[in-house]
Design a protein around this motif. Structure first.
Motif, PDB file in Angstrom:
ATOM      1  N   CYS A  42       0.873  -1.170   0.000  1.00 41.31           N
ATOM      2  CA  CYS A  42       0.000   0.000   0.000  1.00 41.31           C
ATOM      3  C   CYS A  42       0.911   1.222   0.000  1.00 41.31           C
ATOM      4  CB  CYS A  42      -0.892   0.015   1.241  1.00 41.31           C
ATOM      5  SG  CYS A  42      -1.857   1.538   1.365  1.00 41.31           S
ATOM      6  N   LEU A  53      -3.260 -10.394  -2.995  1.00 43.38           N
ATOM      7  CA  LEU A  53      -4.059  -9.262  -3.465  1.00 43.38           C
ATOM      8  C   LEU A  53      -5.349  -9.137  -2.662  1.00 43.38           C
ATOM      9  CD1 LEU A  53      -3.535  -9.448  -7.315  1.00 43.38           C
ATOM     10  CD2 LEU A  53      -2.969  -7.533  -5.833  1.00 43.38           C
ATOM     11  N   GLU A  54      -5.870 -10.260  -2.175  1.00 42.84           N
ATOM     12  CA  GLU A  54      -7.093 -10.217  -1.363  1.00 42.84           C
ATOM     13  C   GLU A  54      -6.830  -9.489  -0.042  1.00 42.84           C
ATOM     14  OE1 GLU A  54      -6.203 -12.932  -3.241  1.00 42.84           O
ATOM     15  OE2 GLU A  54      -7.821 -12.446  -4.623  1.00 42.84           O
ATOM     16  N   SER A  57      -6.497  -5.836  -0.806  1.00 45.18           N
ATOM     17  CA  SER A  57      -7.833  -5.289  -1.068  1.00 45.18           C
ATOM     18  C   SER A  57      -8.566  -5.034   0.250  1.00 45.18           C
ATOM     19  CB  SER A  57      -8.622  -6.251  -1.944  1.00 45.18           C
ATOM     20  OG  SER A  57      -9.861  -5.713  -2.270  1.00 45.18           O
ATOM     21  N   SER A 146      -5.650   1.026  -8.444  1.00 44.00           N
ATOM     22  CA  SER A 146      -6.735   0.109  -8.077  1.00 44.00           C
ATOM     23  C   SER A 146      -6.198  -1.315  -7.921  1.00 44.00           C
ATOM     24  CB  SER A 146      -7.846   0.117  -9.138  1.00 44.00           C
ATOM     25  OG  SER A 146      -7.455  -0.611 -10.279  1.00 44.00           O
ATOM     26  N   VAL A 147      -6.867  -2.075  -7.069  1.00 44.53           N
ATOM     27  CA  VAL A 147      -6.505  -3.479  -6.868  1.00 44.53           C
ATOM     28  C   VAL A 147      -6.706  -4.242  -8.174  1.00 44.53           C
ATOM     29  CG1 VAL A 147      -7.049  -5.598  -5.609  1.00 44.53           C
ATOM     30  CG2 VAL A 147      -7.017  -3.425  -4.398  1.00 44.53           C
ATOM     31  N   GLU A 148      -7.753  -3.877  -8.929  1.00 41.72           N
ATOM     32  CA  GLU A 148      -8.031  -4.568 -10.188  1.00 41.72           C
ATOM     33  C   GLU A 148      -6.886  -4.393 -11.188  1.00 41.72           C
ATOM     34  OE1 GLU A 148     -10.291  -2.491  -8.609  1.00 41.72           O
ATOM     35  OE2 GLU A 148     -11.320  -4.228  -7.754  1.00 41.72           O
ATOM     36  N   ARG A 151      -4.010  -6.439 -10.057  1.00 44.04           N
ATOM     37  CA  ARG A 151      -4.282  -7.853 -10.349  1.00 44.04           C
ATOM     38  C   ARG A 151      -3.977  -8.151 -11.821  1.00 44.04           C
ATOM     39  NH1 ARG A 151      -7.318 -10.780  -7.139  1.00 44.04           N
ATOM     40  NH2 ARG A 151      -8.542  -9.019  -6.409  1.00 44.04           N
TER      41      ARG A 151
END
Length: 167
Positions: A42, A53-54, A57, A146-148, A151
């Motif tokens: 982060c 990643l979870e 998130s 973004s996490v997306e 990913r």
């Protein structure tokens, strides 16, 4: 305007989306040589890192809080939000202000930045409301908002090659 340091360009909205990947090592996150650092980090608090990643998130989505005296003041009959520079004499209007998206985003961002301690305090001077999510892949020195997107980055071949070197 690109003469501004990258972190100020980021805060002022001059760096957008995946443009964060153009930053050099250390511009947003100076402590990248920590052997305990996990794959994903982060870059808001600079304290949290994980290989999952979870988990990252979950960290980003966590509700945060600030001591009331750090963001709210009452001076006589004036209610003041120190975060948003908002003042009103009506308590009901102040309560409505505190429920606005702009206030809640700024509140969460300030609380998240403060998790990073004194070394992270400089970020408070250049806060802009926009996307308060700033994440980093430590293997590639890649930044994302973004996490997306992080990913998606983690599925490309460049990342796979960098991951082998990183481990």
């Amino acid at each position: 305007n690109n003469e501004l340091p990258a972190e100020l360009r980021l805060a002022s909205g001059q760096l957008m989306g995946d443009d964060l990947s153009v930053l050099s090592a250390g511009e947003l996150s100076p402590c990248i040589n920590d052997p305990l650092l996990k794959l994903f980090q982060c870059a808001v608090c600079n304290k949290f890192s994980s290989d999952s990643l979870e988990a990252l998130s979950g960290h980003v989505a966590a509700e945060r809080s600030l001591p009331e005296e750090e963001w709210r003041a009452v001076m006589g009959d004036v209610y003041q939000c120190k975060l948003c520079n908002y003042n009103t004499q009506l308590k009901a209007n102040f309560q409505l202000h505190c429920k606005t998206d702009k206030h809640m985003q700024k509140y969460q961002l300030v609380a998240h930045i403060k998790e990073g301690g004194k070394a992270n305090q400089w970020r408070l001077k250049c806060i802009a409301i926009g996307n308060p999510v700033h994440l980093k892949c430590n293997a590639c020195d890649y930044y994302s908002n973004s996490v997306e997107k992080l990913r998606l980055h983690a599925t490309n071949q460049r990342h796979e090659a960098a991951l082998k070197v990183y481990k």
